[in-house]
Design an enzyme around this catalytic site. Structure first.
Site, PDB file in Angstrom:
ATOM      1  N   SER A  49     -77.884  12.999 -54.118  1.00 24.20           N
ATOM      2  CA  SER A  49     -77.596  13.486 -52.736  1.00 24.20           C
ATOM      3  C   SER A  49     -78.487  13.233 -51.624  1.00 24.20           C
ATOM      4  O   SER A  49     -78.159  13.627 -50.564  1.00 24.20           O
ATOM      5  CB  SER A  49     -77.591  15.248 -52.919  1.00 24.20           C
ATOM      6  OG  SER A  49     -78.876  15.665 -53.398  1.00 24.20           O
ATOM      7  N   ASP A 417     -81.666  22.849 -45.925  1.00 25.74           N
ATOM      8  CA  ASP A 417     -81.224  23.634 -46.877  1.00 25.74           C
ATOM      9  C   ASP A 417     -82.076  23.924 -47.939  1.00 25.74           C
ATOM     10  O   ASP A 417     -83.359  23.528 -47.946  1.00 25.74           O
ATOM     11  CB  ASP A 417     -79.868  23.434 -47.404  1.00 25.74           C
ATOM     12  CG  ASP A 417     -79.671  22.266 -48.189  1.00 25.74           C
ATOM     13  OD1 ASP A 417     -80.904  21.528 -48.756  1.00 25.74           O
ATOM     14  OD2 ASP A 417     -78.596  21.677 -48.667  1.00 25.74           O
ATOM     15  N   HIS A 420     -82.736  19.876 -49.347  1.00 27.62           N
ATOM     16  CA  HIS A 420     -82.716  18.563 -48.740  1.00 27.62           C
ATOM     17  C   HIS A 420     -83.387  18.674 -47.218  1.00 27.62           C
ATOM     18  O   HIS A 420     -83.319  19.542 -46.607  1.00 27.62           O
ATOM     19  CB  HIS A 420     -81.063  18.244 -48.502  1.00 27.62           C
ATOM     20  CG  HIS A 420     -80.476  18.191 -49.638  1.00 27.62           C
ATOM     21  ND1 HIS A 420     -79.466  19.199 -50.004  1.00 27.62           N
ATOM     22  CD2 HIS A 420     -80.315  17.156 -50.715  1.00 27.62           C
ATOM     23  CE1 HIS A 420     -79.147  18.997 -51.449  1.00 27.62           C
ATOM     24  NE2 HIS A 420     -79.184  17.838 -51.583  1.00 27.62           N
TER      25      HIS A 420
END
Length: 453
Positions: A49, A417, A420
């Site tokens: 991600s 967040d 990340h």
């Protein structure tokens, strides 16, 4: 000859060189070496991600970021990136000279896109196929490599790619000039090894044996890419995931676990009962490369949700190098994997016929993150231990909720967040990878030098 104009150009170049470090000059859009950067013909991306740009958007998975506020500062297309704007590889592709700079996700790539580069990364993915299954669908490293194999076949066979005219040799020569970015491992810890209630790996493997298992599979997949023509590799290590807002939110700062020695077994890991609680949108462990050790100074008091503009934010306090405030049990376990990854890069660069002609660059995201935290003020960061968007302590207990309002001053936060980095942090990581001359951050050469080979 216009000597005045030449003098002006030289003066401007000298001022650019004097103003800042090479990576800072790149961030500001200045060629730090005073000459145009050599373009790379293409870039192929494999990872999780941290670099996924939309491959998970239309699959059944909690690991998706195709809703606001994710992508709130990304104006070029639909959301899908797990941050507020661009990822590290978005900046890297621009620095490498790709035009247009953004590499499309494989899920939506057209045949004509394939020669310039494709992003195969998938949120929640890992080196092991089982990693991330707790979050639903995703594409592990082996499947990402399979997708690249299909792309190579398409380039050789598709009439839409007239450049190669069905010539596999031309395809291989082209691929050999491209940069291959591979960043894997965060989820193999956060969404596998450190989830003993869901996975049995911590019971079956010591930290050292688990790192060896990951590295064997990693090397096998790199060998597959090499067989398909890849020659220029950028291998990103895993950052200090014990310092991300999610882990800081989970810690009891009055009873921090002891750091295990390099020979300790999985008992220390099991004793932590480390697991992942899923928020809406899929909180998961891709953000390991996002931090190098900001001290948690506000995690006991910040119990609210997202706050805008850094209100009630704790000013950045650089880590003293000891990692205090982080979960050092986690960091010590992951460090074994990073040491093995660096050893793999050294071995493969050493030749011996195993991957003749290949060159590897290792990105030490721990070293880069520590420098970023230590120089937080210079980089414009005032909040190191809390997400710009999220819910709970450190904004790290649940990831960004749909349509949640994030902080206003996103450039002041290192984390977007619970897991990340923000676009601002991604920009610095990319600049270091591309232009740093510090072998503690990028070894043995930087990405700019690799692309020029």
């Amino acid at each position: 000859m216009d000597y005045a104009r030449i003098a002006l150009v030289v003066a401007v170049a000298a001022a650019a060189m004097a103003c800042c470090s090479p990576e800072t000059a790149i961030i500001r859009g200045v060629a730090a070496w005073g000459t145009p950067q050599p373009p790379s013909p293409c870039m192929y991306i494999f990872g999780d991600s941290l670099v996924d740009n939309g491959n998970n958007n239309n699959i059944l998975s909690l690991a998706r970021a195709n809703y606001r506020p994710y992508g709130i500062d990304f104006h070029e297309g639909p959301p899908g990136r797990f941050t507020n704007g661009r990822t590290m590889v978005d900046f890297l592709s621009d620095m490498l000279g790709l035009r247009p700079p953004l590499v499309p996700p494989y899920a939506t790539a057209r045949p004509a896109d394939l020669p310039r580069g494709v992003n195969f990364a998938s949120g929640a993915s890992g080196v092991l196929a089982e990693t991330g299954n707790n979050l639903g669908g995703h594409y592990p490293l082996s499947e990402q490599v399979d997708h690249f194999r299909a792309a190579v076949a398409d380039m050789a066979n598709s009439s839409a790619v007239a450049t190669f005219r069905g010539n596999a040799t031309r395809v291989a020569e082209h691929v050999g000039r491209c940069v291959f970015f591979v960043g894997m491992g965060s989820n193999d810890y956060l969404n596998n090894y450190f989830m003993p209630d869901y996975y049995s790996t911590a019971q079956r493997y010591s930290p050292r044996d688990y790192a060896a298992l990951l590295l064997r599979e990693y090397a096998a997949q790199v060998a597959e890419l090499y067989a398909l023509g890849a020659r220029k590799f950028v291998v990103a290590g895993v950052g200090q995931i014990g310092c991300i807002p999610y882990e800081l939110a989970r810690m009891n700062n009055d009873n921090q676990p002891d750091t295990p020695s390099s020979s300790s077994s999985a008992t220390a890991v099991r004793s932590q009962n480390i697991g992942i609680s899923i928020g809406i949108g899929g909180g998961f462990g891709g953000g390991g490369s996002g931090i190098g050790g900001g001290r948690s100074t506000s995690s006991n008091t910040n119990t609210g949700g997202s706050r805008s503009g850094g209100v009630n934010s704790t000013p950045a306090t650089p880590d003293d190098g000891g990692g205090s405030g982080c979960n050092e049990t986690i960091n010590s376990v992951v460090a074994m994997y990073n040491r093995g990854l660096l050893a793999m890069v050294r071995r493969l660069n050493g030749g011996g016929g195993q991957m003749r002609g290949a060159r590897f660059v290792f990105l030490d995201t721990v070293a880069s993150g520590k420098e970023m935290a230590a120089s937080a003020a210079a980089h414009g960061f005032t909040v190191l231990d809390r997400g710009c968007c999220g819910v709970g302590r450190n904004n790290g207990q649940i990831t960004c909720l749909p349509l949640q309002r994030p902080c206003d001053d996103r450039g002041a936060y290192m984390f977007w967040d619970a897991f990340h980095p923000t676009e601002a942090a991604n920009r610095i990581y990319a600049a270091k990878a591309f232009g740093s001359n510090n072998t503690a951050e990028v070894y043995p050469i930087n990405v700019r030098q690799l692309a020029a080979l």
